[in-house]
Scaffold this motif. Structure first.
Motif, PDB file in Angstrom:
ATOM      1  N   THR A  47       0.819  -1.227   0.000  1.00  0.00           N
ATOM      2  CA  THR A  47       0.000   0.000   0.000  1.00  0.00           C
ATOM      3  C   THR A  47       0.844   1.265   0.000  1.00  0.00           C
ATOM      4  N   GLY A  48       2.138   1.132   0.251  1.00  0.00           N
ATOM      5  CA  GLY A  48       2.999   2.311   0.254  1.00  0.00           C
ATOM      6  C   GLY A  48       2.506   3.392   1.192  1.00  0.00           C
ATOM      7  N   SER A  49       2.024   2.978   2.362  1.00  0.00           N
ATOM      8  CA  SER A  49       1.408   3.932   3.295  1.00  0.00           C
ATOM      9  C   SER A  49       2.459   4.730   4.065  1.00  0.00           C
ATOM     10  N   SER A  50       3.233   5.481   3.320  1.00  0.00           N
ATOM     11  CA  SER A  50       4.362   6.223   3.872  1.00  0.00           C
ATOM     12  C   SER A  50       3.911   7.497   4.575  1.00  0.00           C
ATOM     13  N   THR A  51       4.840   8.085   5.305  1.00  0.00           N
ATOM     14  CA  THR A  51       4.581   9.360   5.967  1.00  0.00           C
ATOM     15  C   THR A  51       4.772  10.500   4.980  1.00  0.00           C
ATOM     16  N   SER A  52       3.793  11.394   4.924  1.00  0.00           N
ATOM     17  CA  SER A  52       3.926  12.611   4.114  1.00  0.00           C
ATOM     18  C   SER A  52       4.053  13.793   5.062  1.00  0.00           C
ATOM     19  N   SER A  53       4.738  14.835   4.621  1.00  0.00           N
ATOM     20  CA  SER A  53       4.941  15.985   5.499  1.00  0.00           C
ATOM     21  C   SER A  53       4.938  17.284   4.706  1.00  0.00           C
ATOM     22  N   ALA A  54       4.613  18.366   5.410  1.00  0.00           N
ATOM     23  CA  ALA A  54       4.571  19.702   4.813  1.00  0.00           C
ATOM     24  C   ALA A  54       5.317  20.673   5.716  1.00  0.00           C
ATOM     25  N   VAL A  55       6.054  21.588   5.097  1.00  0.00           N
ATOM     26  CA  VAL A  55       6.787  22.616   5.836  1.00  0.00           C
ATOM     27  C   VAL A  55       6.417  23.982   5.277  1.00  0.00           C
ATOM     28  N   ASP A  56       5.785  24.799   6.106  1.00  0.00           N
ATOM     29  CA  ASP A  56       5.392  26.158   5.715  1.00  0.00           C
ATOM     30  C   ASP A  56       4.678  26.173   4.361  1.00  0.00           C
ATOM     31  N   LEU A  57       3.730  25.260   4.214  1.00  0.00           N
ATOM     32  CA  LEU A  57       3.002  25.131   2.951  1.00  0.00           C
ATOM     33  C   LEU A  57       1.747  26.002   2.963  1.00  0.00           C
ATOM     34  N   PHE A  58       1.635  26.887   1.975  1.00  0.00           N
ATOM     35  CA  PHE A  58       0.448  27.745   1.872  1.00  0.00           C
ATOM     36  C   PHE A  58      -0.697  26.970   1.230  1.00  0.00           C
ATOM     37  N   VAL A  59      -1.867  27.027   1.859  1.00  0.00           N
ATOM     38  CA  VAL A  59      -3.070  26.371   1.346  1.00  0.00           C
ATOM     39  C   VAL A  59      -4.156  27.431   1.162  1.00  0.00           C
ATOM     40  N   PRO A  60      -4.641  27.651  -0.052  1.00  0.00           N
ATOM     41  CA  PRO A  60      -5.700  28.641  -0.269  1.00  0.00           C
ATOM     42  C   PRO A  60      -6.938  28.317   0.557  1.00  0.00           C
ATOM     43  N   ALA A  61      -7.662  29.346   0.953  1.00  0.00           N
ATOM     44  CA  ALA A  61      -8.824  29.166   1.831  1.00  0.00           C
ATOM     45  C   ALA A  61      -9.882  28.246   1.242  1.00  0.00           C
ATOM     46  N   HIS A  62     -10.053  28.261  -0.092  1.00  0.00           N
ATOM     47  CA  HIS A  62     -11.112  27.439  -0.686  1.00  0.00           C
ATOM     48  C   HIS A  62     -10.784  25.951  -0.683  1.00  0.00           C
ATOM     49  N   ARG A  63      -9.545  25.607  -0.309  1.00  0.00           N
ATOM     50  CA  ARG A  63      -9.183  24.196  -0.233  1.00  0.00           C
ATOM     51  C   ARG A  63      -9.165  23.686   1.210  1.00  0.00           C
ATOM     52  N   VAL A  64      -9.847  24.378   2.087  1.00  0.00           N
ATOM     53  CA  VAL A  64      -9.906  23.977   3.493  1.00  0.00           C
ATOM     54  C   VAL A  64     -11.361  23.959   3.952  1.00  0.00           C
ATOM     55  N   VAL A  65     -11.776  22.842   4.585  1.00  0.00           N
ATOM     56  CA  VAL A  65     -13.088  22.768   5.223  1.00  0.00           C
ATOM     57  C   VAL A  65     -12.886  22.274   6.649  1.00  0.00           C
ATOM     58  N   THR A  66     -13.793  22.626   7.528  1.00  0.00           N
ATOM     59  CA  THR A  66     -13.693  22.166   8.908  1.00  0.00           C
ATOM     60  C   THR A  66     -14.215  20.737   9.015  1.00  0.00           C
ATOM     61  N   LEU A  67     -13.808  20.058  10.069  1.00  0.00           N
ATOM     62  CA  LEU A  67     -14.292  18.702  10.318  1.00  0.00           C
ATOM     63  C   LEU A  67     -15.804  18.707  10.444  1.00  0.00           C
ATOM     64  N   GLU A  68     -16.333  19.692  11.144  1.00  0.00           N
ATOM     65  CA  GLU A  68     -17.783  19.776  11.322  1.00  0.00           C
ATOM     66  C   GLU A  68     -18.499  19.922   9.981  1.00  0.00           C
ATOM     67  N   GLN A  69     -17.968  20.777   9.098  1.00  0.00           N
ATOM     68  CA  GLN A  69     -18.573  20.946   7.781  1.00  0.00           C
ATOM     69  C   GLN A  69     -18.543  19.652   6.986  1.00  0.00           C
ATOM     70  N   ALA A  70     -17.431  18.937   7.078  1.00  0.00           N
ATOM     71  CA  ALA A  70     -17.295  17.693   6.324  1.00  0.00           C
ATOM     72  C   ALA A  70     -18.241  16.619   6.844  1.00  0.00           C
ATOM     73  N   VAL A  71     -18.300  16.460   8.166  1.00  0.00           N
ATOM     74  CA  VAL A  71     -19.130  15.419   8.760  1.00  0.00           C
ATOM     75  C   VAL A  71     -20.611  15.705   8.568  1.00  0.00           C
ATOM     76  N   LEU A  72     -21.005  16.966   8.711  1.00  0.00           N
ATOM     77  CA  LEU A  72     -22.417  17.327   8.604  1.00  0.00           C
ATOM     78  C   LEU A  72     -22.832  17.684   7.182  1.00  0.00           C
ATOM     79  N   GLY A  73     -21.864  17.768   6.259  1.00  0.00           N
ATOM     80  CA  GLY A  73     -22.187  18.094   4.876  1.00  0.00           C
ATOM     81  C   GLY A  73     -22.673  19.520   4.696  1.00  0.00           C
ATOM     82  N   THR A  74     -22.113  20.440   5.474  1.00  0.00           N
ATOM     83  CA  THR A  74     -22.585  21.832   5.442  1.00  0.00           C
ATOM     84  C   THR A  74     -21.616  22.798   4.778  1.00  0.00           C
TER      85      THR A  74
END
Length: 392
Positions: A188-215
């Motif tokens: 499965t190649g289930s290796s560790t991935s890592s990020a250092v000072d990685l910028f993520v645009p706001a539209h690519r982030v959702v909260t756990l609550e939004q994801a679980v509740l579909g909101t």
């Protein structure tokens, strides 16, 4: 019984045809600690990586039950390939929970492979236009062949409060460690991935609550009627497919092996004629069928809820966890029964049975899929207690 779509029928047929190749590639994939490229190419050619992509982006938008059928067949060929496919496809469905702008980026090619690190072992802080991400995620199945990675993190707000979020990140922006050295699910190649000072645009982030509740608003803009499944229930339902597929494969391998095989240090010339073999084969067969029948009950319920535009109740979500736990236990017991009559020849790395046995038993230790974890949640609700779990 739901009628299988033409698209699902075609993919299922294509996958069934490549099962022997997937199985034959097992030893080499284990040697590499990552599935061989041929497996990925064959699945891609069959259209597997389009099954959870919305039609508006060129995908097939198959139902949950259709996706599960396909994932089961892949796992019948190779457990590691099946597990990786589960990760890629379930995470592709999760991408439909993101805002439209993110979906247009993720699904632009109509076929996509998305892995995920769902334990929040990273920190994220606000920045202009988005967030800065730092951290690492272990057990990131399939990340070596993924296009995107869906990563959990703790978002630290300026007022000191913290909430869990999921960030969608291109895999080529991450560092992948060569640290996957295990005795099960090796390919499965289930290796560790890592990020250092990685910028993520706001539209690519959702909260756990939004994801679980579909909101988050994502599902509403993709136009996928009857596909708004509950997040955890969806992931669990798709994951069980891998266990059932591996159990089927283990059964097939032992049935083929015992026919005409003499039993060492005995007068039995054909193991298939021995009563103990017959009993264990029937027991394994029954347990696998029982697991499939049990899974069908929650697959049907989840589809009915999605078709009605409703989320499952908390009790129904707990029931999915519990029934999935029982289904996995049944597959474990089935392969254990088969293992008891397998003989010393099954220890050979050339014998496919031992790989399915190890992979299934190893993956039953997965945090979300460990049977007792699901049974506890379901048992609490059956007793009228709060499920006491966020993972529903």
């Amino acid at each position: 019984m739901a009628v299988r779509s033409t698209e699902a029928e075609n993919i299922l047929k294509a996958v069934r045809e490549i099962v022997p190749t997937l199985r034959a590639n097992g030893p080499e994939s284990e040697d590499r600690r990552w599935i061989v490229e041929e497996n990925i190419d064959l699945l891609d050619k069959a259209g597997v990586f389009r099954v959870a992509v919305p039609k508006r982006f060129g995908g097939l938008d198959l139902s949950l039950k259709e996706q599960v059928e396909i994932l089961t067949e892949i796992s019948r060929g190779c457990g590691s390939t099946g597990w990786v496919a589960v990760a890629w496809i379930s995470s592709a469905w999760m991408a439909t929970l993101y805002p439209l702008q993110a979906q247009e980026e993720i699904f632009k090619d109509g076929s996509v492979r998305i892995s995920g690190g769902f334990t929040p072992t990273a920190k994220m802080v606000p920045a202009e236009g988005g967030y800065v991400l730092n951290g690492a995620w272990r057990f990131n199945s399939g990340v070596r062949g993924a296009h995107w990675d869906l990563l959990a993190a703790e978002l630290e707000h300026p007022d000191g409060t913290v909430e869990e979020v999921y960030a969608m990140v291109p895999v080529d922006q991450l560092t992948i460690a060569d640290d996957w050295h295990v005795s099960a699910a090796i390919a499965t190649g289930s290796s560790t991935s890592s990020a250092v000072d990685l910028f993520v645009p706001a539209h690519r982030v959702v909260t756990l609550e939004q994801a679980v509740l579909g909101t988050s608003g994502g599902g509403a803009v993709t136009g996928s009627k009857g596909r708004d499944y509950s997040l955890i229930s969806f992931v669990v339902a798709e994951s069980v497919a891998a266990y059932i597929g591996m159990a089927r494969a283990a059964y097939e391998e032992i049935v083929a092996t015992v026919k005409g095989k003499p039993l060492a240090y005995s007068n039995v010339a054909d193991q298939a004629q021995h009563p103990l073999t017959q009993i264990q084969i029937a027991l394994a067969h029954g347990k696998i069928e029982a697991a499939e029948a049990l899974a069908d009950t929650y697959l049907t319920m989840l589809q009915e809820r999605a078709d009605a535009g409703e989320q499952p109740t908390w009790a129904e979500k707990a029931e999915v966890r519990g029934k999935a736990g029982v289904a996995i236990m049944l597959t474990q017991e089935a392969v254990q029964a088969l293992h008891s009559i397998s003989g010393a020849g099954a220890l050979s790395r050339k014998a496919h049975f031992q790989r399915f046995y190890r992979d299934l038993q190893g993956l039953a230790r997965h945090g979300l899929m460990a049977p007792n974890m699901g049974l506890e949640v379901h048992g609490r609700t059956l007793l009228g207690l709060d499920p006491d779990s966020l993972f529903l």
